[in-house]
Design a protein around this motif. Structure first.
Motif, short mmCIF file in Angstrom:
data_model
loop_
_atom_site.label_atom_id
_atom_site.label_comp_id
_atom_site.label_asym_id
_atom_site.label_seq_id
_atom_site.Cartn_x
_atom_site.Cartn_y
_atom_site.Cartn_z
N ARG A 1 2.40 15.06 -13.13
CA ARG A 1 1.33 15.68 -13.92
C ARG A 1 1.19 17.17 -13.60
O ARG A 1 1.01 17.99 -14.48
N ALA B 1 2.32 1.77 -3.45
CA ALA B 1 1.29 2.27 -4.38
C ALA B 1 0.99 3.74 -4.10
O ALA B 1 0.83 4.53 -5.03
N SER B 2 0.94 4.11 -2.83
CA SER B 2 0.69 5.51 -2.47
C SER B 2 1.81 6.42 -2.97
O SER B 2 1.56 7.50 -3.51
N ASN C 1 0.83 -1.21 0.00
CA ASN C 1 0.00 0.00 0.00
C ASN C 1 0.86 1.26 0.00
O ASN C 1 0.54 2.24 -0.70
N ALA D 1 3.85 5.82 -5.50
CA ALA D 1 3.76 5.88 -6.97
C ALA D 1 2.67 6.84 -7.41
O ALA D 1 2.86 7.63 -8.35
N ARG D 2 1.51 6.80 -6.73
CA ARG D 2 0.41 7.72 -7.07
C ARG D 2 0.83 9.17 -6.84
O ARG D 2 0.60 10.03 -7.68
N SER D 3 1.45 9.42 -5.69
CA SER D 3 1.89 10.79 -5.38
C SER D 3 2.92 11.28 -6.38
O SER D 3 2.87 12.43 -6.81
N GLN D 4 3.85 10.42 -6.76
CA GLN D 4 4.86 10.81 -7.74
C GLN D 4 4.24 11.10 -9.10
O GLN D 4 4.62 12.06 -9.77
N ALA D 5 3.26 10.29 -9.49
CA ALA D 5 2.57 10.50 -10.77
C ALA D 5 1.80 11.81 -10.74
O ALA D 5 1.83 12.59 -11.71
N GLU D 6 1.12 12.09 -9.64
CA GLU D 6 0.37 13.34 -9.50
C GLU D 6 1.31 14.53 -9.55
O GLU D 6 1.02 15.55 -10.19
#
Length: 173
Positions: free
Chosen positions: A169, A158-159, A155, A161-166
């Motif tokens: 962007r 995944a968190s 988890n 990775a999501r933060s890095q992607a955001e």
């Protein structure tokens, strides 16, 4: 325990994991530090510091012949920190660094005979500490705890990775 947040229904109890201060994650970190301190205390008479026994254990895990860079990556540390510890272990005649067969820049790590004997003692003492820490827990509880930790790790990854992607962007747009 009946800890309640202001403005909530006093008949509803706050889950215990939410009552741990400052946080459940903080508690995991404290237990980890205590666990490592217990091992360091148990192996002190072998002239082992935390960094030394950690390197020895991880070298065994990766397997002899691994490179210094592989070990640094496994430990999540920078090469200068690892090099200092390897110098100490080499001075104690517990490990040997041998040039890689094809990449002369890389050094491969091997236990000496004295190092293997020390590793046996380390392993025995670490197992004793583990047994002491497991008192009061059966395999079912320990297995559930292990699964929970692995899920927390997944988890968290995944968190991140999501933060890095955001973040990426937001920098592009």
């Amino acid at each position: 325990m009946n800890a309640h947040s202001p403005g909530t229904d006093p008949t509803q109890e706050i889950p215990f994991h939410e009552q741990i201060k400052p946080s459940l994650g903080g508690q995991v970190g404290r237990v980890h530090r205590l666990w490592r301190t217990a091992i360091t205390s148990a192996v002190r008479s072998l002239d082992m510091t935390e960094s030394r026994w950690t390197v020895m254990v991880h070298l065994e895990k990766l397997g002899e012949g691994c490179t210094q860079q592989m070990l640094a990556s496994e430990l999540g540390i920078e090469m200068p920190s690892l090099t200092r510890t390897l110098n100490q272990l080499e001075a104690q005649q517990l490990i040997a660094r041998v040039p890689h067969e094809t990449d002369k820049r890389a050094r491969c790590l091997w236990f000496t005979e004295q190092g293997r004997q020390c590793l046996t003692q380390l392993t025995e003492r670490i197992e004793r500490v583990r047994a002491e820490l497991y008192v009061g827990f059966d395999d079912e509880v320990l297995n559930a705890f292990a699964r929970a930790l692995l899920q927390f790790e997944d988890n968290a990854s995944a968190s991140i990775a999501r933060s890095q992607a955001e973040y990426q962007r937001s920098r592009q747009g």
